[in-house]
Enzyme design. Structure first.
Site, mmCIF file in Angstrom:
data_model
loop_
_atom_site.group_PDB
_atom_site.id
_atom_site.type_symbol
_atom_site.label_atom_id
_atom_site.label_comp_id
_atom_site.label_asym_id
_atom_site.label_seq_id
_atom_site.Cartn_x
_atom_site.Cartn_y
_atom_site.Cartn_z
ATOM 1 N N SER A 1 -2.381 19.978 -31.093
ATOM 2 C CA SER A 1 -3.754 20.754 -30.395
ATOM 3 C C SER A 1 -4.067 21.922 -31.187
ATOM 4 O O SER A 1 -3.018 22.464 -30.994
ATOM 5 C CB SER A 1 -3.785 20.950 -29.028
ATOM 6 N N LYS B 1 3.393 21.192 -27.421
ATOM 7 C CA LYS B 1 3.005 20.736 -29.089
ATOM 8 C C LYS B 1 3.296 21.429 -30.037
ATOM 9 O O LYS B 1 3.420 20.856 -31.065
ATOM 10 C CB LYS B 1 1.232 21.203 -28.679
ATOM 11 N N TYR C 1 1.841 24.660 -22.432
ATOM 12 C CA TYR C 1 1.244 23.148 -22.948
ATOM 13 C C TYR C 1 1.284 23.378 -24.590
ATOM 14 O O TYR C 1 1.828 22.780 -26.293
ATOM 15 C CB TYR C 1 -0.022 22.997 -22.904
#
Length: 337
Positions: free
Chosen positions: A129, A157, A153
């Site tokens: 992402s 990633k 998050y």
């Protein structure tokens, strides 16, 4: 293309559209068996609407034995989409680590054991992402920009990218990673991602539901249409490994747009009487998350390799209207040339 393709998180929106992409009649190579591997509850909910011929398997993404049982053919293809998303990751740190890191590690280890048995190996495409970029990455996300995630998050990633790169370096699998922008326009209910507002700003007024955007109108995001993103994932899967070289991650191109610009496209395309009102009321937590992300990405390397394409908001909205609101298609206003 291997005859068996496993899509983790396959019962979700992106997995469904990817399945459709892989089964296109004009695809360079046809996919054979497609397996959706997802949470048991998601699989049960998907049974009534899953495409014919897709195998549905419920399980735990962090269960290495359950994953290994799926790798039952010499050559296997995997699209790893399963993930805890941004807002949920900020609220539940342990769950983000378990799904995004432990789950990825379990999948990589299952692939490693499969390769060690002398089979043809595993080709894996995982989604990362633009959340891996943060305030210290500079104004534009690219293959050359340093990862400086500002959220849990994004951190998971960034670690995923490094793990897959190293497993590929070791020859444990043929791995490649797509750094994708915020994917729009998602149908259905909003999810726990902070980025879900970018879809909701289109989807909710079109469905006749008033919507309060939880970020300021001048907030700029890097977004991409689902059609372009799934086409790019299929392109990346088919790309010869040697074309990627040692760095196995590609930053996908995106559209850089503010929420005000998104609404301008919606209002010039769809008659006002067909839209519910949209207002702005920034939520400090969501605004803080989104503000850590780069507002635009540069996908030159991906485009040079034939992966993905440059999108635009008008095309993204047309795709959504054709699928979700065909009744509104004849009412479209004439878009400016």
């Amino acid at each position: 293309m291997p005859r068996k393709i496993i899509i983790t998180g396959g019962a979700g929106f992106l997995g469904r559209r990817l399945t459709e992409q892989l089964r296109r009649p004009d695809a360079p190579e046809a996919a054979g068996t497609i397996v959706w591997y997802d949470q048991p509850a998601a699989i049960e909910a998907a049974r009534a609407t899953a495409p014919a011929g897709v195998e549905l398997v419920g399980g735990d993404i962090a269960d290495p034995e359950g994953l290994a049982a799926l790798l039952d053919e010499p050559e296997i293809g995997i699209f790893h989409l399963a993930s805890v998303v941004s807002g949920q990751g900020e609220q539940d740190f342990d769950l983000a680590l378990r799904v995004n890191l432990d789950g990825t590690r379990a999948l990589l280890e299952a692939s490693r054991r499969h390769t060690a048995k002398g089979h043809g190996g595993v080709r894996l495409v995982a989604t990362s992402s633009v959340a891996i970029f943060g305030p210290g990455s500079g104004p534009v996300g690219s293959d050359a920009a340093p990862p400086r995630p500002g959220t849990t998050y994004g951190m998971t990633k960034a670690v995923l990218e490094l793990m897959i790169n190293d497993y590929a370096r070791k020859g444990f699998l043929d791995g490649r990673v797509a750094r994708i922008p915020t994917v729009i326009i998602r149908p259905g209910a909003p999810n726990a991602a902070a980025s879900s507002a970018a879809s909701a700003a289109f989807r909710e007024p079109l469905a006749g539901r008033p919507y309060v955007v939880p970020v300021a109108p001048e907030t700029r995001m890097a977004v991409g249409g689902v059609a372009g993103v799934v086409a790019g994932l299929a392109d990346l899967y088919r790309l010869p490994g040697e074309a990627l070289g040692e760095f196995r991650t590609l930053t996908f191109p995106s559209v850089s747009a503010t929420f005000a610009e998104m609404l301008e496209v919606l209002r010039r395309t769809v008659p006002a009487e067909a839209l519910a009102p949209v207002t702005f009321e920034p939520d400090p937590q969501i605004q803080a998350i989104v503000d850590t992300w780069v507002p635009r990405t540069e996908g030159d390397r991906a485009l040079d390799l034939g992966v993905g394409a440059v999108d635009d908001l008008d095309a993204i909205l047309r795709d959504y209207l054709d699928r979700e609101h065909p009744d509104l298609v004849p009412q479209r206003k004439q878009s400016p040339s």
